[in-house]
Design a protein around this motif. Structure first.
Motif, PDB file in Angstrom:
ATOM      1  N   VAL A  72      39.074   4.060  29.705  1.00 30.24           N
ATOM      2  CA  VAL A  72      38.065   4.755  28.912  1.00 30.24           C
ATOM      3  C   VAL A  72      38.386   6.244  28.912  1.00 30.24           C
ATOM      4  O   VAL A  72      38.456   6.893  29.962  1.00 30.24           O
ATOM      5  CB  VAL A  72      36.652   4.500  29.466  1.00 30.24           C
ATOM      6  N   LEU A  73      38.581   6.801  27.724  1.00 32.14           N
ATOM      7  CA  LEU A  73      38.957   8.195  27.559  1.00 32.14           C
ATOM      8  C   LEU A  73      37.796   9.071  27.133  1.00 32.14           C
ATOM      9  O   LEU A  73      37.836  10.289  27.307  1.00 32.14           O
ATOM     10  CB  LEU A  73      40.089   8.304  26.529  1.00 32.14           C
ATOM     11  N   ALA A  74      36.760   8.461  26.547  1.00 30.11           N
ATOM     12  CA  ALA A  74      35.552   9.194  26.162  1.00 30.11           C
ATOM     13  C   ALA A  74      34.425   8.186  26.035  1.00 30.11           C
ATOM     14  O   ALA A  74      34.628   7.048  25.607  1.00 30.11           O
ATOM     15  CB  ALA A  74      35.748   9.936  24.844  1.00 30.11           C
ATOM     16  N   ASN A  75      33.237   8.609  26.436  1.00 31.09           N
ATOM     17  CA  ASN A  75      32.072   7.728  26.308  1.00 31.09           C
ATOM     18  C   ASN A  75      30.818   8.586  26.196  1.00 31.09           C
ATOM     19  O   ASN A  75      30.141   8.865  27.178  1.00 31.09           O
ATOM     20  CB  ASN A  75      31.978   6.784  27.503  1.00 31.09           C
ATOM     21  N   THR A  76      30.560   9.040  24.974  1.00 34.47           N
ATOM     22  CA  THR A  76      29.364   9.837  24.705  1.00 34.47           C
ATOM     23  C   THR A  76      28.417   9.031  23.833  1.00 34.47           C
ATOM     24  O   THR A  76      28.703   7.878  23.482  1.00 34.47           O
ATOM     25  CB  THR A  76      29.733  11.146  23.994  1.00 34.47           C
ATOM     26  N   ALA A  77      27.311   9.634  23.446  1.00 38.33           N
ATOM     27  CA  ALA A  77      26.311   8.921  22.652  1.00 38.33           C
ATOM     28  C   ALA A  77      26.824   8.544  21.273  1.00 38.33           C
ATOM     29  O   ALA A  77      26.321   7.594  20.659  1.00 38.33           O
ATOM     30  CB  ALA A  77      25.050   9.773  22.521  1.00 38.33           C
ATOM     31  N   THR A  78      27.821   9.269  20.778  1.00 37.18           N
ATOM     32  CA  THR A  78      28.310   8.981  19.429  1.00 37.18           C
ATOM     33  C   THR A  78      29.818   8.731  19.366  1.00 37.18           C
ATOM     34  O   THR A  78      30.355   8.501  18.284  1.00 37.18           O
ATOM     35  CB  THR A  78      27.977  10.142  18.465  1.00 37.18           C
TER      36      THR A  78
ATOM     37  N   TYR B  39      33.059   6.668  21.445  1.00 39.99           N
ATOM     38  CA  TYR B  39      33.610   5.851  22.519  1.00 39.99           C
ATOM     39  C   TYR B  39      35.102   5.683  22.241  1.00 39.99           C
ATOM     40  O   TYR B  39      35.502   5.276  21.146  1.00 39.99           O
ATOM     41  CB  TYR B  39      32.944   4.474  22.566  1.00 39.99           C
ATOM     42  N   ARG B  40      35.951   6.020  23.236  1.00 38.03           N
ATOM     43  CA  ARG B  40      37.394   5.928  23.041  1.00 38.03           C
ATOM     44  C   ARG B  40      38.022   5.284  24.265  1.00 38.03           C
ATOM     45  O   ARG B  40      37.702   5.634  25.407  1.00 38.03           O
ATOM     46  CB  ARG B  40      37.996   7.310  22.782  1.00 38.03           C
ATOM     47  N   ALA B  41      38.917   4.337  24.025  1.00 33.02           N
ATOM     48  CA  ALA B  41      39.596   3.659  25.124  1.00 33.02           C
ATOM     49  C   ALA B  41      41.020   3.314  24.705  1.00 33.02           C
ATOM     50  O   ALA B  41      41.306   3.129  23.521  1.00 33.02           O
ATOM     51  CB  ALA B  41      38.845   2.399  25.533  1.00 33.02           C
ATOM     52  N   ARG B  42      41.903   3.227  25.704  1.00 34.44           N
ATOM     53  CA  ARG B  42      43.298   2.840  25.464  1.00 34.44           C
ATOM     54  C   ARG B  42      43.490   1.436  26.033  1.00 34.44           C
ATOM     55  O   ARG B  42      43.263   1.190  27.220  1.00 34.44           O
ATOM     56  CB  ARG B  42      44.257   3.816  26.122  1.00 34.44           C
ATOM     57  N   PHE B  43      43.945   0.522  25.168  1.00 39.43           N
ATOM     58  CA  PHE B  43      44.100  -0.873  25.565  1.00 39.43           C
ATOM     59  C   PHE B  43      45.574  -1.188  25.804  1.00 39.43           C
ATOM     60  O   PHE B  43      46.420  -0.914  24.952  1.00 39.43           O
ATOM     61  CB  PHE B  43      43.550  -1.804  24.480  1.00 39.43           C
TER      62      PHE B  43
END
Length: 345
Positions: free
Chosen positions: A89-95, A97-101
């Motif tokens: 998970v690279l970012a997780n805000t209210a608007t 969400y970013r993740a590297r799979f």
């Protein structure tokens, strides 16, 4: 019984092969609210990818790629399922969400989001993640998986025939295959379709279809439209007998597996094989058909991780002569079928 007067939905469904594990999106909610999800892959906007409340769509990735889900209003993540992938998970805000799979096996992940101010507004993203392996095996679905398709046909009479949406619901899974109900809005169960473990049809039972059509069909040994493993450049052939009551006809099939490429439908942005197919029926049981034969060339895009056809474009020709004009409205020339929504368990 007129075996080939089945609606083309059956044909598309027969190509809609095995399902596969993962997750599904939201149901219900207030779809009038301006809440939606969009996406980026490796920082680049994904064109034509919008998920609204009550929808669930597919986003195809390859291992090592970043996926970014952008919400138009503050959200919470309701469901996190990575399959066998690793998700950093690279970012997780209210608007945002970013993740590297990353994965060494082809797999399905899932994210379901809910609008913070209205938790009934949920939207889902099913993420298919390809590994570096260029070969794909058959996939087994889960009970409750749902795949909704839109279909439009054209007849020899020149009439365009739009169909109501058809949802294919997995109802039973065994070691030898599975059953699906094909449901039209209403909801009305139009048929029950039987697949083997390779995702090929072995039979179906019509419930609310054309009263003059076949009610109980069998494909012997199987309607072999898929042969695994699948990989680019593979060529395969098959034939089977389609039987209804005392009527039967022989069908001969060939396929060439083309590029593993990106294809977009209303159901998402997929990584899919483009498969060119040809089917020849030389002894159709429909006596209105000159020469009792026809040929059908189809391009189908098959997502081997989702285990489903996502797009279908077919053309049917009558090389031994076209049916008479007074029955031309019963015979097809063109068919398009698109996957428009996916719910994975």
């Amino acid at each position: 019984m007129k075996l080939k007067l089945l609606t083309i939905t059956f044909l598309g469904a027969s190509l809609v092969a095995c399902g596969g594990g993962g997750g599904g999106g939201g149901g219900g909610g207030d779809t009038t609210v301006a809440y939606q999800l969009t996406a980026r892959i490796n920082g680049v906007d994904v064109p034509n990818f919008v998920v609204k409340p009550g929808e669930s769509k597919v986003l195809g990735l390859t291992t090592g790629q970043d996926v970014e889900i952008i919400a138009s209003a503050p959200s919470t993540v309701l469901t996190t399922d990575n399959g066998v992938a690793s998700a950093e998970v690279l970012a997780n805000t209210a608007t945002n969400y970013r993740a590297r799979f990353t994965t060494s096996q082809h797999t399905i992940a899932k994210r379901v989001f809910a609008q913070s101010t209205n938790p009934l507004n949920t939207a889902g993203v099913t993420i298919t993640v390809s590994s570096s392996d260029t070969s794909f095996g058959a996939v087994t679905p889960k009970v409750g998986d749902r795949f909704t398709y839109a279909e439009t046909d054209k007849t020899l009479a020149g009439t365009t025939v739009p169909f109501p949406l058809s949802t294919h619901v997995v109802t039973a899974v065994t070691a030898t295959g599975w059953n699906e109900e094909f449901v039209n809005p209403g909801p009305t169960v139009m048929s029950i379709v039987n697949f083997n473990s390779r995702g090929n049809r072995v039979g179906y039972q019509a419930t609310a279809n054309d009263p003059n059509g076949c009610k109980d069909a069998r494909f012997n040994p199987e309607e072999k439209l898929l042969e695994f493993p699948l990989f680019q450049g593979k060529v395969y052939n098959s034939n089977w007998t389609t039987t209804c009551a005392t009527d039967s006809q022989l069908e001969t099939f060939s396929a060439t597996v083309g590029a593993y490429e990106q294809v977009t439908t209303a159901g998402g942005v997929f990584k899919a094989f483009r498969i060119e197919t040809n089917t020849v029926v030389s002894n159709s049981t429909d006596t209105r058909l000159p020469g009792r034969g026809y040929q059908q060339k189809v391009t189908v895009w098959f997502d081997p991780i989702l285990g489903r056809n996502v797009k279908y474009s077919g053309q049917r020709t009558y090389p031994l002569g076209a049916p008479a004009s007074n029955v031309a409205q019963f015979f097809l020339t063109d068919t398009t079928i698109d996957l428009v929504n996916v719910v994975k368990n």
